[in-house]
Design a protein around this motif. Sequence first.
Motif, PDB file in Angstrom:
ATOM      1  N   VAL A 175       0.846  -1.197   0.000  1.00 20.03           N
ATOM      2  CA  VAL A 175       0.000   0.000   0.000  1.00 20.03           C
ATOM      3  C   VAL A 175       0.883   1.250   0.000  1.00 20.03           C
ATOM      4  CG1 VAL A 175      -1.856   1.225   1.204  1.00 20.03           C
ATOM      5  CG2 VAL A 175      -1.758  -1.278   1.304  1.00 20.03           C
ATOM      6  N   GLN A 176       1.980   1.165   0.758  1.00 22.36           N
ATOM      7  CA  GLN A 176       2.881   2.318   0.850  1.00 22.36           C
ATOM      8  C   GLN A 176       3.566   2.586  -0.482  1.00 22.36           C
ATOM      9  OE1 GLN A 176       4.785   0.666   4.336  1.00 22.36           O
ATOM     10  NE2 GLN A 176       3.986   2.341   5.553  1.00 22.36           N
ATOM     11  N   VAL A 177       3.895   1.491  -1.199  1.00 24.74           N
ATOM     12  CA  VAL A 177       4.476   1.651  -2.535  1.00 24.74           C
ATOM     13  C   VAL A 177       3.497   2.400  -3.428  1.00 24.74           C
ATOM     14  CG1 VAL A 177       5.228   0.430  -4.627  1.00 24.74           C
ATOM     15  CG2 VAL A 177       5.978  -0.370  -2.365  1.00 24.74           C
ATOM     16  N   VAL A 212       0.162  -3.235  10.953  1.00 28.40           N
ATOM     17  CA  VAL A 212       0.133  -1.795  10.711  1.00 28.40           C
ATOM     18  C   VAL A 212       1.543  -1.415  10.297  1.00 28.40           C
ATOM     19  CG1 VAL A 212      -0.143   0.520  11.662  1.00 28.40           C
ATOM     20  CG2 VAL A 212      -1.677  -1.293  12.404  1.00 28.40           C
ATOM     21  N   GLU A 213       1.676  -0.859   9.110  1.00 29.81           N
ATOM     22  CA  GLU A 213       2.970  -0.321   8.699  1.00 29.81           C
ATOM     23  C   GLU A 213       2.864   1.193   8.697  1.00 29.81           C
ATOM     24  OE1 GLU A 213       5.435  -1.697   5.694  1.00 29.81           O
ATOM     25  OE2 GLU A 213       5.123  -3.820   6.150  1.00 29.81           O
ATOM     26  N   GLY A 214       3.989   1.858   8.868  1.00 25.37           N
ATOM     27  CA  GLY A 214       4.008   3.318   8.855  1.00 25.37           C
ATOM     28  C   GLY A 214       5.104   3.816   7.925  1.00 25.37           C
ATOM     29  N   LEU A 284       8.376  -4.571  17.091  1.00 27.58           N
ATOM     30  CA  LEU A 284       8.284  -4.170  15.680  1.00 27.58           C
ATOM     31  C   LEU A 284       9.644  -4.083  14.995  1.00 27.58           C
ATOM     32  CD1 LEU A 284       9.177  -0.913  15.539  1.00 27.58           C
ATOM     33  CD2 LEU A 284       6.867  -0.599  16.384  1.00 27.58           C
ATOM     34  N   GLY A 285       9.583  -4.013  13.651  1.00 30.45           N
ATOM     35  CA  GLY A 285      10.774  -3.800  12.838  1.00 30.45           C
ATOM     36  C   GLY A 285      10.690  -2.431  12.179  1.00 30.45           C
ATOM     37  N   CYS A 286      11.837  -1.806  11.924  1.00 26.77           N
ATOM     38  CA  CYS A 286      11.820  -0.455  11.379  1.00 26.77           C
ATOM     39  C   CYS A 286      13.153  -0.116  10.707  1.00 26.77           C
ATOM     40  CB  CYS A 286      11.551   0.551  12.501  1.00 26.77           C
ATOM     41  SG  CYS A 286      12.736   0.408  13.864  1.00 26.77           S
ATOM     42  N   ARG A 292      17.014   3.063  -2.886  1.00 21.09           N
ATOM     43  CA  ARG A 292      16.603   2.421  -4.143  1.00 21.09           C
ATOM     44  C   ARG A 292      15.077   2.324  -4.232  1.00 21.09           C
ATOM     45  NH1 ARG A 292      19.431  -2.794  -4.516  1.00 21.09           N
ATOM     46  NH2 ARG A 292      21.284  -1.498  -4.472  1.00 21.09           N
ATOM     47  N   LEU A 293      14.416   2.142  -3.089  1.00 17.29           N
ATOM     48  CA  LEU A 293      12.947   2.077  -3.053  1.00 17.29           C
ATOM     49  C   LEU A 293      12.322   3.400  -3.483  1.00 17.29           C
ATOM     50  CD1 LEU A 293      12.814  -0.552  -1.014  1.00 17.29           C
ATOM     51  CD2 LEU A 293      10.822   0.713  -0.251  1.00 17.29           C
ATOM     52  N   LEU A 294      12.926   4.492  -2.971  1.00 15.01           N
ATOM     53  CA  LEU A 294      12.421   5.819  -3.329  1.00 15.01           C
ATOM     54  C   LEU A 294      12.541   6.011  -4.830  1.00 15.01           C
ATOM     55  CD1 LEU A 294      14.073   7.878  -0.424  1.00 15.01           C
ATOM     56  CD2 LEU A 294      11.685   7.186  -0.586  1.00 15.01           C
ATOM     57  N   PHE A 307      11.521   7.303   7.024  1.00 10.86           N
ATOM     58  CA  PHE A 307      11.606   6.085   7.844  1.00 10.86           C
ATOM     59  C   PHE A 307      10.335   5.274   7.675  1.00 10.86           C
ATOM     60  CE2 PHE A 307       9.947   9.088  11.177  1.00 10.86           C
ATOM     61  CZ  PHE A 307       8.814   8.385  11.580  1.00 10.86           C
ATOM     62  N   ALA A 308      10.440   3.991   7.987  1.00 10.48           N
ATOM     63  CA  ALA A 308       9.275   3.101   7.887  1.00 10.48           C
ATOM     64  C   ALA A 308       9.341   2.101   9.040  1.00 10.48           C
ATOM     65  CB  ALA A 308       9.275   2.366   6.552  1.00 10.48           C
ATOM     66  N   PHE A 309       8.174   1.559   9.358  1.00  5.87           N
ATOM     67  CA  PHE A 309       8.139   0.525  10.397  1.00  5.87           C
ATOM     68  C   PHE A 309       6.982  -0.408  10.128  1.00  5.87           C
ATOM     69  CE2 PHE A 309       5.774   4.242  11.840  1.00  5.87           C
ATOM     70  CZ  PHE A 309       4.556   3.705  12.218  1.00  5.87           C
ATOM     71  N   GLY A 310       7.025  -1.588  10.717  1.00  8.45           N
ATOM     72  CA  GLY A 310       5.934  -2.538  10.551  1.00  8.45           C
ATOM     73  C   GLY A 310       5.751  -3.344  11.822  1.00  8.45           C
ATOM     74  N   MET A 311       4.476  -3.520  12.208  1.00  9.78           N
ATOM     75  CA  MET A 311       4.211  -4.337  13.411  1.00  9.78           C
ATOM     76  C   MET A 311       3.007  -5.236  13.176  1.00  9.78           C
ATOM     77  SD  MET A 311       2.661  -1.491  15.994  1.00  9.78           S
ATOM     78  CE  MET A 311       2.958   0.115  15.269  1.00  9.78           C
TER      79      MET A 311
HETATM   80  C1  2NL Z   1       8.149  -6.485  10.618  1.00  9.71           C
HETATM   81  C2  2NL Z   1       9.016  -5.532   9.908  1.00  9.71           C
HETATM   82  C3  2NL Z   1       8.985  -3.620   8.537  1.00  9.71           C
HETATM   83  C4  2NL Z   1       8.928  -1.916   6.879  1.00  9.71           C
HETATM   84  C5  2NL Z   1       8.318  -2.962   7.550  1.00  9.71           C
HETATM   85  C6  2NL Z   1       8.659  -0.552   4.857  1.00  9.71           C
HETATM   86  C7  2NL Z   1       7.771  -0.166   3.882  1.00  9.71           C
HETATM   87  C8  2NL Z   1       8.218   0.613   2.863  1.00  9.71           C
HETATM   88  C9  2NL Z   1       9.492   1.046   2.821  1.00  9.71           C
HETATM   89  C10 2NL Z   1      10.339   0.617   3.802  1.00  9.71           C
HETATM   90 CL1  2NL Z   1       7.160   1.097   1.655  1.00  9.71          CL
HETATM   91  N1  2NL Z   1       9.919  -0.158   4.793  1.00  9.71           N
HETATM   92  N2  2NL Z   1       8.215  -1.327   5.870  1.00  9.71           N
HETATM   93  C11 2NL Z   1      10.205  -1.507   7.237  1.00  9.71           C
HETATM   94  C12 2NL Z   1      10.863  -2.195   8.262  1.00  9.71           C
HETATM   95  C13 2NL Z   1      10.270  -3.242   8.907  1.00  9.71           C
HETATM   96  O1  2NL Z   1       8.301  -4.629   9.152  1.00  9.71           O
HETATM   97  O2  2NL Z   1       8.613  -7.291  11.313  1.00  9.71           O
HETATM   98  N3  2NL Z   1       6.829  -6.362  10.459  1.00  9.71           N
HETATM   99  C14 2NL Z   1       5.874  -7.198  11.085  1.00  9.71           C
END
Ligand code: 2NL
Length: 344
Positions: A175-177, A212-214, A284-286, A292-294, A307-311
Amino acid sequence: MEDITQQIAAYKTEIAAFRPSGEAALEAFRVRFLGSKGILKELFAGMKTVAPEQRKDFGLVLNELKQLAEEQYHNGREQLQDRPGESGGREADHTLPAEPQRLGARHPISLVRSRIISIFEKIGFSIAEGPEIEDDWHNFSALNMPENHPARDMQDTFYVAKAPDWVLRTHTSSVQVRVMEQGKLPIRIICPGRVFRNETISARAHCFFHQVEGLYIDENVSFADLKQTLYYFVQEMFGEESRVRFRPSYFPFTEPSAEMDISCLICGGKGCSVCKQTGWVEILGCGMVHPRLLENCGIDSRRYTGFAFGMGIERITMLKYQIRDLRLFSENDVRFLKQFEGAV
Ligand code: 2NL
């Protein structure tokens, strides 16, 4: 005699036509015809004034009338009892308190998702949503995970058999992409949603879960912004006593990457079975969005950083409510769900 015969015929018509409008009407009918001072009592008492040769016939007529009245009374009672909305045939008492409405409880995943959303909304994040069936580009390639990238093996994926380019999304990064591709900057979003991975179902893993990703992209976004934002989230979600720590990690879409732990809610950091005696639990991961993604999404990586994160919502919910088995979230056992009545 003529008079009384006419009178009896009139009573008979009245009785035959009787349909009670309610309990009070039925009782009035009983008193009027069958009561101890009622019409039938009176008529029977009048028997002695009737000429002896007519007495037998008169008696028969009266008995017939009495029988009809009793039948109608009986029918009326049944009719009231059958009537919906009047329990036990009694007239509804509108002064009684209403029957309590049995309200359901919100699902714990919904509770925690709403909580996470409102915490991030307070600091200016908005919500973005997207499809659960994704193409390869949005789920993998744009995120620095080309074909044959080992990360694709890490998350065993459900592919659509008839269209191998389509997958059930493995994260809401897709979704973020999509939002990055729209090119409107700055970006400050969170993406809640259901994701799918081909896992063997156990107390700790399921083939679908909620994430939830941010994502925050602007000029001059730094790792300090990442740490402060996530620290604020933890304080709001788990309380002011909570401490956080970051450990270096690896994700293909962030550089540098980190995992964030919070001090154990159960033992406060002393060490227990939940934190496996370490005093910390991972939530969470972040990391900083990989340049390269940008570029993949048409954003100038020399000008913008993010920055981004996902939980996993399940993981946060298990920690918050001390739930030990992930399968409880999807079994819909009311004994489990009822425990969240009134939860916030
Ligand atoms: C995890 C780790 C993560 C992200 C999600 C993300 C998204 C975009 C760009 C860069 Cl579009 N990063 N998401 C980044 C780091 C960790 O999730 O363990 N999730 C359950």
